[in-house]
Design an enzyme around this catalytic site. Structure first.
Site, PDB file in Angstrom:
ATOM      1  N   ASP A 238      74.869  20.247  55.287  1.00 60.99           N
ATOM      2  CA  ASP A 238      74.123  19.156  54.650  1.00 60.99           C
ATOM      3  C   ASP A 238      73.791  18.025  55.610  1.00 60.99           C
ATOM      4  O   ASP A 238      72.935  17.197  55.324  1.00 60.99           O
ATOM      5  CB  ASP A 238      74.980  18.516  53.550  1.00 60.99           C
ATOM      6  CG  ASP A 238      75.030  19.345  52.294  1.00 60.99           C
ATOM      7  OD1 ASP A 238      74.028  19.976  51.974  1.00 60.99           O
ATOM      8  OD2 ASP A 238      76.092  19.330  51.643  1.00 60.99           O
TER       9      ASP A 238
HETATM   10  C1  BGC Z   1      79.207  15.133  53.500  1.00 59.26           C
HETATM   11  C2  BGC Z   1      78.921  16.563  53.291  1.00 59.26           C
HETATM   12  C3  BGC Z   1      78.305  16.738  51.958  1.00 59.26           C
HETATM   13  C4  BGC Z   1      77.079  15.860  51.843  1.00 59.26           C
HETATM   14  C5  BGC Z   1      76.365  15.980  50.525  1.00 59.26           C
HETATM   15  C6  BGC Z   1      77.957  14.340  53.319  1.00 59.26           C
HETATM   16  O1  BGC Z   1      78.225  12.989  53.456  1.00 59.26           O
HETATM   17  O2  BGC Z   1      79.717  14.948  54.777  1.00 59.26           O
HETATM   18  O3  BGC Z   1      80.087  17.331  53.415  1.00 59.26           O
HETATM   19  O4  BGC Z   1      77.961  18.068  51.786  1.00 59.26           O
HETATM   20  O5  BGC Z   1      77.402  14.544  52.061  1.00 59.26           O
HETATM   21  O6  BGC Z   1      77.025  15.363  49.491  1.00 59.26           O
HETATM   22  C1  NOJ Z   2      80.032  20.269  51.195  1.00 54.36           C
HETATM   23  C2  NOJ Z   2      78.955  20.760  50.290  1.00 54.36           C
HETATM   24  O1  NOJ Z   2      79.429  20.828  48.962  1.00 54.36           O
HETATM   25  C3  NOJ Z   2      78.458  22.122  50.725  1.00 54.36           C
HETATM   26  O2  NOJ Z   2      77.403  22.537  49.899  1.00 54.36           O
HETATM   27  C4  NOJ Z   2      78.031  22.080  52.167  1.00 54.36           C
HETATM   28  O3  NOJ Z   2      77.643  23.384  52.540  1.00 54.36           O
HETATM   29  C5  NOJ Z   2      79.149  21.569  53.043  1.00 54.36           C
HETATM   30  N1  NOJ Z   2      79.596  20.302  52.570  1.00 54.36           N
HETATM   31  C6  NOJ Z   2      78.736  21.437  54.503  1.00 54.36           C
HETATM   32  O4  NOJ Z   2      77.873  20.394  54.708  1.00 54.36           O
END
Ligand code: BGC
Ligand code: NOJ
Length: 818
Positions: A487
Site C-alpha cells: 500500500d
Molecule cells: C500502512 C499500511 C497500510 C496502509 C493502508 C499504511 O499507513 O503502513 O500497512 O496497508 O496504511 O491503510
Molecule cells: C496492510 C494491508 O491491510 C494489506 O492489504 C497490505 O497488503 C499490507 N498492509 C502491505 O502494505
C-alpha cells in the site's frame, strides 16, 4: 514458558501468569455477528458486526495507562473497605495467583486477594448476539466474608467515530431504561435505530448506576470509582452525558462457599412496527429480548452454551491435525494459527489493539487472502464470503479497496485503484473450488457494485483478468495504479503536503509506473483461472489465459529481472525500483516471493538465484525484511514507503505477510531446511522465549517485526489482524508439510528439513478423512519417493478423491533426493 506465561496445548489455551504483560495481550470473543476483543486484564470492547457502526462499549486507544475501557468488575470487602478488581485492571491492586487463560473464543481471568478468589469466564454463545461473563467468587477465609461486587461498562453511542468526536451532540443524546434489574442502553432508539444494548445480572441487585460520572465521581477514573469505593450505588439514570452500566450485588459468603454471578451484555434489534411497548410510547418493547436474557441468567444454560462453543472448535480443528517433530509447527497449525485465521476471516483489519475499529472495513485483497487459511474449516462461510466480495466488484473489473461488513457495499474511504486488488478474487475462488469441488459457484449470478445487473461469478473473474490486461505499461508489465500489495509504494502520488493521505490523494496522471509484483500475481492467477475455465468447459478461454500467462511470464523475464533478483517496479518515469542501480531499496522481498510462487524462473535458475539474494540481503534472525537498503530519506516519487523510519513497516520492517511467500518459494526449489528456518523465525510460539523483546502476544502473528535498521530490531507490532495468519498457515500446511488440496485430489508433496524423520497428519477433505504418515530417511531434503493409498502403491503424489465418509490411509516415503 516465560515470566509472562506459557502454552497449555492440551487445553488449547495460552496461560498468562502476570497481568503486566509488555502490551495488552488480547483475545477475541464471538465468531458470527457479535464480537469483542478482550485483554488479559479485562480490557476491550464489543460490537455487533461492524466495529465502527454498531459499537456497544467504549474503549480508549493509545491511552496511558494502556487498555482503558473494558468489562470491569470490582470487589469490595465491606468490613475493611478494601477494593480490587479480580482481573487486575482497572484497580490494579496486587493479586495472588493471577491467571488469564485465553482459549478459542473465550477467556478466563482470575486471581485472589484478601482470601477471596474470583474467576470470570467470558464468551459469546454460538448463535447469539450477546456475551456472558460468568464470575465465581469463593471465600477462602476462615470466617464469613461480606462483599460487594460491582460490574461496569461504558456504553458507546453506536457509531464509534461519531462517539469519539461529535461531543456537541453526543453529550445530550444518551438514554437508558432500567427494568427488572436489566440496564437497557437505548440512545437514538427514539428515532431511526431499532436496536439497543442490554446489560443484565443473574443476582438480585443492591443497586445500579447508568450515569458514568455518578458512578465514577468527578475527576475520578475507572481505577477508583466513587460508588465502588463507598460501597453504595447511586441508582443513577443517564440523561445525556456518558451512559454506563453498573450492577451492585451484595454477597455474604461462608468459609469455603462459592457463588456464581452471571452478567449478560447483549445487542438486540426489534422489528420497526414493534419497537415500543405500549405502542405509541417511548419505552422499549422487551417482549422478545426478555426470554434471551432470562435464559442466559441461568447457570445450566451458560454451561451448555460454553460446551457447544468448545465442541465447535474441536470439530473445526478436526479438519487438520498434525504431529511433527516441531512443537512450534504443531501448536500453530493445530491451534493458534488456525484460530487466528478465523479471526482475520471474520474481522479483516477492522478491530484489534492496533486497528481502532473506525478506520477500516473488510479489505478486498485482505479478505480474499484471509480466506486461504480458513476455507478448509468453513467452506460454506467461505462461499458466502466470496459472493459478498465479488458483489462489490465494479463492471470495469476494478474493485473498491474495502467494503463495510454491515452494509456489504464497497467504498473508497481508504483509497481506490490498487491494481493488484481484482486478481486476489481469482486466487480465493481457486482455493475454494480446490477445497470443495464446488464448481457450481462459478455459475452463481453476482451483481456488480451491488447493483441489480449481475453475471456469473466466472465472468467476474474474467473481468479481473481483463482489468490487468487493459492496464499494461511500456514493458508489458501491469500498471501499478495507486499501489499494489504494498500500500505504501505510491509511485504516482508525489505528495508534498503534510498529512495528505497517500492512499486517497489524487494521483498524478501520465506516468508509466509498473509493478513486477502484480505481474507475478497475474501469472499465478492466470494459471488458476485457466484451470477453472478448463474444468468449467471453456477450453478457448483456458487457452487465452494460458497465453496471457506466457506473455506476462516473458515480460517479467525480459524486464523484471535485474541480474540477481526480480525488480520491484518501474516508477512514474520508467526508472527501475528495486534494482542494483538504486541507491536505496535495491532489492525487495515481494517480487521474489510472488514471481517464484507463480513459477517464473523455476526452470532457468532465476528462482534459485533470487532466493539466494533474499538470503544474502534480506534475511535476519527475526525474519526477512521487506527491502534493503532501507530508505533513509523521503523519496517523493516512491511515496509512503519512504515516510517510515528505517526498519519499520514497509520501509525494511519484517512485514510478516511476505515471509511465507519466501517459505513457499524455498519449498518450490526443494530447500526444506531453509523453508522451515524462515517459517520458524517469525513463528510466534518459537519467539515466545523472547517475549521481552517481541512484546506482542506469543500465540499469534503480528503484522510487523522491526527490521534490522530499527533501534528495536525484533520488536513486534500490529498483532492479530494480518495476512500473515493465512499465508503462514498455507506455507506450513500446504508447502512444508505439502498437504495440498487440488481440483482432482489431495496432493502430498512435503518439503521437509534434513533433520526431520517424517510426520503424521489427518486431513478432512471433501467429506473423507485422510490419515497420512510420512517417513523420511535422515539426512535428505528430497521429495516423495513412494506413495501408498490404503496399502496400494500409486504413481505420483496425488491421492485420488475418496467417497464421502471414507477413511483413507496414506503412507508416503522420502528416502533420497529426487
Ligand atoms: C500502512 C499500511 C497500510 C496502509 C493502508 C499504511 O499507513 O503502513 O500497512 O496497508 O496504511 O491503510
Ligand atoms: C496492510 C494491508 O491491510 C494489506 O492489504 C497490505 O497488503 C499490507 N498492509 C502491505 O502494505
Amino acid at each position: 514458558m516465560t515470566t509472562f506465561g506459557r502454552f497449555d496445548d492440551a487445553a488449547r489455551e495460552y496461560v498468562i501468569t502476570r497481568p503486566d504483560t509488555p502490551l495488552p495481550w488480547i483475545n477475541y470473543l464471538g465468531s458470527e455477528d457479535y464480537f469483542g476483543i478482550i485483554s488479559n486484564t479485562g480490557g476491550g470492547y464489543s460490537f455487533f458486526r461492524d466495529a465502527r457502526l454498531r459499537r456497544l462499549t467504549r474503549y480508549r486507544y493509545n491511552n496511558a495507562p494502556f487498555d482503558v475501557g473494558g468489562r470491569y468488575l470490582y470487589l469490595r470487602d465491606s468490613a475493611s473497605g478494601e477494593l480490587w478488581s479480580p482481573s487486575w485492571q482497572p484497580v490494579r491492586a496486587e493479586l495472588v495467583d493471577y491467571r488469564c487463560r485465553h482459549g478459542l473464543g473465550y477467556t478466563v481471568i482470575g486471581g485472589r486477594r484478601a482470601g477471596i478468589d474470583a474467576e470470570t469466564l467470558y464468551f459469546v454463545p454460538l448463535g447469539e448476539t450477546l456475551e456472558i461473563w460468568r464470575t465465581r467468587i469463593t471465600n477462602r477465609r476462615a470466617e464469613v466474608a461480606d462483599l460487594s461486587l460491582f460490574s461496569a461498562v461504558e456504553f458507546c453511542l453506536w457509531d464509534a467515530w461519531d462517539d469519539a468526536t461529535n461531543f456537541q451532540r453526543n453529550l445530550s443524546i444518551g438514554e437508558v431504561e432500567v427494568d427488572d434489574g436489566v440496564i437497557y442502553h437505548k440512545t437514538e432508539y427514539r428515532e431511526r435505530r431499532n436496536h439497543f444494548a442490554y446489560f443484565a445480572c443473574s443476582a438480585e441487585l443492591a443497586g445500579f448506576d447508568t450515569q458514568r460520572d455518578a458512578f465514577l465521581g468527578a475527576y475520578r477514573g475507572w481505577e477508583r470509582p466513587l460508588v465502588a469505593e463507598s460501597g453504595r450505588s447511586g441508582d443513577s439514570i443517564a440523561h445525556g452525558w456518558a451512559p454506563c452500566g453498573s450492577h451492585h450485588v451484595e454477597l455474604s459468603l461462608r468459609p469455603g462457599e462459592t457463588r456464581e454471578v452471571i452478567f449478560v451484555l447483549g445487542y438486540w434489534e426489534n422489528p420497526t412496527a414493534e419497537k415500543f411497548d405500549p405502542p405509541g410510547s417511548q419505552t422499549i418493547n422487551k417482549a422478545r429480548v426478555r426470554d434471551v436474557i432470562d435464559r442466559f441468567r441461568n447457570a445450566g444454560e451458560v454451561d451448555a452454551a460454553f460446551q457447544r462453543l468448545r465442541d465447535q472448535w474441536e470439530s473445526l480443528l478436526d479438519s487438520l491435525r498434525v504431529a511433527t517433530p516441531s512443537e512450534h509447527v504443531d501448536r500453530m497449525v493445530n491451534i493458534w494459527n488456525a484460530y487466528q485465521c478465523m479471526v482475520t476471516f471474520n474481522l479483516s483489519r477492522s478491530a484489534s489493539s492496533f486497528e481502532s475499529g473506525i478506520g477500516r472495513g473488510m479489505g478486498f485483497r485482505d479478505s480474499n487472502q484471509d480466506l486461504l487459511g480458513f476455507v478448509h474449516m468453513v467452506p460454506d462461510r467461505a462461499r458466502a464470503r466470496i459472493l459478498d466480495i465479488a458483489a462489490t466488484q465494479l463492471p470495469s473489473g476494478g474493485v473498491y479497496h474495502q467494503y463495510q461488513p454491515l452494509t456489504k457495499t464497497g467504498n473508497d474511504a481508504i483509497g481506490s485503484g490498487f491494481n493488484d486488488d481484482p486478481l486476489w478474487l481469482i486466487v480465493a475462488v481457486a482455493a475454494y473450488v480446490k477445497e470443495t469441488g464446488d464448481r457450481g459457484i462459478l455459475d452463481e449470478l453476482v451483481p456488480y457494485d451491488n447493483e441489480p445487473a449481475e453475471s456469473p461469478l466466472y465472468e467476474h473473474l474474467q473481468r479481473s483478468m481483463r482489468y490487468t490486461r487493459d492496464r499494461l505499461g511500456p514493458h508489458g508489465l501491469p500498471l501499478i495504479g495507486r499501489a499494489d500489495w504494498n500500500d505504501c509504494l505510491n509511485l504516482n502520488c508525489f505528495s508534498e503536503t503534510p498529512g495528505e493521505p497517500f492512499q486517497t490523494t489524487e494521483n498524478r496522471q501520465g506516468g508509466v509506473a509498473e509493478s513486477v509484483f502484480i505481474a507475478g500475481l497475474f501469472t499465478l492467477a492466470a494459471g488458476e483461472l485457466a484451470t477453472l475455465a478448463e474444468l468449467h468447459g471453456h477450453r478457448d478461454d483456458a487457452a487465452t489465459f494460458l497465453d496471457a500467462r506466457r506473455t506476462m511470464d516473458a515480460a517479467v523475464r525480459a524486464h523484471g529481472w535485474d541480474g540477481a533478483w526480480f525488480r520491484r517496479a518501474y516508477d512514474y518515469y520508467g526508472n527501475p525500483v528495486g534494482s542494483v542501480g538504486n541507491q536505496e531499496g535495491k532489492i525487495f522481498i515481494e517480487p521474489q516471493g510472488m514471481c517464484v510462487l507463480a513459477g517464473i524462473g523455476l526452470d532457468d535458475g532465476k528462482a534459485e538465484t533470487a532466493l539466494s539474494s533474499v538470503e544474502a540481503h534480506l534475511a535476519t534472525p527475526h525474519g526477512i525484511v521487506l527491502q534493503q537498503p532501507a530508505y533513509t530519506r523521503y523519496h517523493v516519487e516512491l511515496g509512503e514507503i519512504s515516510t517510515y523510519p528505517p526498519g519499520y513497516k514497509e520501509n525494511a520492517g519484517v512485514f510478516c505477510h511476505t515471509n511465507p511467500w519466501i517459505t513457499i518459494a524455498e519449498t518450490l526449489v526443494g530447500h526444506g531446511d531453509r523453508a522451515l528456518d524462515y517459517y520458524l523465525r517469525i513463528n510466534p510460539s518459537a519467539r515466545e522465549a523472547i517475549s521481552d523483546q517481541h512484546r506482542c502476544e506469543p500465540y499469534v502473528y503480528a503484522q510487523m517485526i522491526a527490521g534490522r535498521d530499527a533501534p528495536a530490531h525484533g520488536e513486534a507490532k500490529n498483532s492479530w489482524l494480518t495476512g500473515s495468519a493465512a499465508w503462514n498457515f498455507v506455507a506450513a500446511t500446504q508447502w512444508i508439510l505439502g498437504i495440498r488440496p487440488e481440483h482432482d485430489g489431495l496432493r502430498i508433496d512435503p518439503c521437509l528439513p534434513v533433520g526431520w524423520e517424517g510426520f503424521t497428519a489427518t486431513r478432512r477433505f471433501r467429506g473423507a478423512s485422510y490419515h497420512l504418515t510420512v517417513r523420511k530417511s535422515g539426512g535428505v531434503q528430497g521429495r516423495l519417493t513412494s506413495l501408498a493409498v490404503d496399502g496400494q502403491r500409486i504413481d505420483g503424489n496425488l491421492v485420488p478423491l475418496a467417497p464421502e465418509g471414507a477413511t483413507v490411509s496414506v503412507e508416503a516415503e522420502i528416502d533420497g533426493p529426487t
